[in-house]
Design a protein around this motif. Structure first.
Motif, short mmCIF file in Angstrom:
data_model
loop_
_atom_site.label_atom_id
_atom_site.label_comp_id
_atom_site.label_asym_id
_atom_site.label_seq_id
_atom_site.Cartn_x
_atom_site.Cartn_y
_atom_site.Cartn_z
N MET A 1 -11.18 -31.71 89.96
CA MET A 1 -11.31 -33.15 89.98
C MET A 1 -12.38 -33.60 88.99
O MET A 1 -12.19 -34.56 88.25
CB MET A 1 -11.66 -33.60 91.39
CG MET A 1 -11.68 -35.07 91.54
SD MET A 1 -11.82 -35.45 93.29
CE MET A 1 -12.36 -37.10 93.19
N LEU A 2 -13.50 -32.90 89.00
CA LEU A 2 -14.58 -33.24 88.07
C LEU A 2 -14.15 -32.99 86.63
O LEU A 2 -14.47 -33.78 85.74
CB LEU A 2 -15.83 -32.41 88.40
CG LEU A 2 -17.06 -32.70 87.57
CD1 LEU A 2 -17.48 -34.16 87.74
CD2 LEU A 2 -18.19 -31.78 87.97
N GLN A 3 -13.38 -31.94 86.42
CA GLN A 3 -12.91 -31.63 85.07
C GLN A 3 -11.98 -32.73 84.56
O GLN A 3 -12.03 -33.12 83.40
CB GLN A 3 -12.21 -30.29 85.07
CG GLN A 3 -11.81 -29.82 83.69
CD GLN A 3 -11.17 -28.45 83.72
OE1 GLN A 3 -10.92 -27.91 84.80
NE2 GLN A 3 -10.89 -27.89 82.57
N GLY A 4 -11.13 -33.24 85.42
CA GLY A 4 -10.23 -34.33 85.04
C GLY A 4 -10.99 -35.59 84.69
O GLY A 4 -10.66 -36.30 83.74
N VAL A 44 -18.89 -29.95 73.22
CA VAL A 44 -19.33 -30.57 74.47
C VAL A 44 -18.48 -30.07 75.63
O VAL A 44 -19.01 -29.73 76.70
CB VAL A 44 -19.27 -32.11 74.36
CG1 VAL A 44 -19.43 -32.77 75.70
CG2 VAL A 44 -20.33 -32.60 73.40
N ILE A 45 -17.17 -30.01 75.46
CA ILE A 45 -16.29 -29.55 76.52
C ILE A 45 -16.57 -28.10 76.85
O ILE A 45 -16.61 -27.70 78.02
CB ILE A 45 -14.82 -29.77 76.14
CG1 ILE A 45 -14.52 -31.28 76.10
CG2 ILE A 45 -13.88 -29.07 77.11
CD1 ILE A 45 -13.18 -31.61 75.49
N GLY A 46 -16.78 -27.28 75.84
CA GLY A 46 -17.11 -25.87 76.07
C GLY A 46 -18.42 -25.71 76.79
O GLY A 46 -18.55 -24.90 77.72
N SER A 47 -19.42 -26.50 76.41
CA SER A 47 -20.72 -26.44 77.09
C SER A 47 -20.60 -26.89 78.53
O SER A 47 -21.20 -26.29 79.43
CB SER A 47 -21.74 -27.33 76.36
OG SER A 47 -21.93 -26.88 75.04
N ALA A 48 -19.82 -27.94 78.77
CA ALA A 48 -19.63 -28.42 80.15
C ALA A 48 -18.92 -27.35 80.98
O ALA A 48 -19.26 -27.15 82.14
CB ALA A 48 -18.83 -29.72 80.14
N ALA A 49 -17.95 -26.67 80.40
CA ALA A 49 -17.24 -25.62 81.12
C ALA A 49 -18.19 -24.48 81.47
O ALA A 49 -18.12 -23.92 82.58
CB ALA A 49 -16.07 -25.11 80.29
N ILE A 50 -19.07 -24.13 80.57
CA ILE A 50 -20.03 -23.05 80.85
C ILE A 50 -21.00 -23.48 81.94
O ILE A 50 -21.30 -22.73 82.85
CB ILE A 50 -20.78 -22.65 79.56
CG1 ILE A 50 -19.82 -21.93 78.62
CG2 ILE A 50 -21.98 -21.77 79.87
CD1 ILE A 50 -20.40 -21.67 77.24
#
Length: 54
Positions: A1-4, A44-50
């Motif tokens: 949900m947070l990822q969406g 940014v998306i990669g950093s957020a995923a990590i």
């Protein structure tokens, strides 16, 4: 949900920035700026995923 939610926010920001670039700059500059923005958004998306341990 947070990822969406994060994806929707990033997509909206990219759309707004792209439209502003096309209005204020010539098309060729807008393409270069859009490429840089897409690269930064991937970082940014990669950093957020990590950070979110995904």
């Amino acid at each position: 949900m947070l990822q969406g939610l994060l994806s929707a926010i990033v997509e909206t920001l990219l759309s707004v920035v792209r439209d502003a670039n096309i209005k204020f700059f010539r098309v060729e500059n807008a393409v270069e700026l859009a490429t840089a923005i897409v690269g930064l958004s991937c970082i940014v998306i990669g950093s957020a995923a990590i950070l979110l341990d995904h």
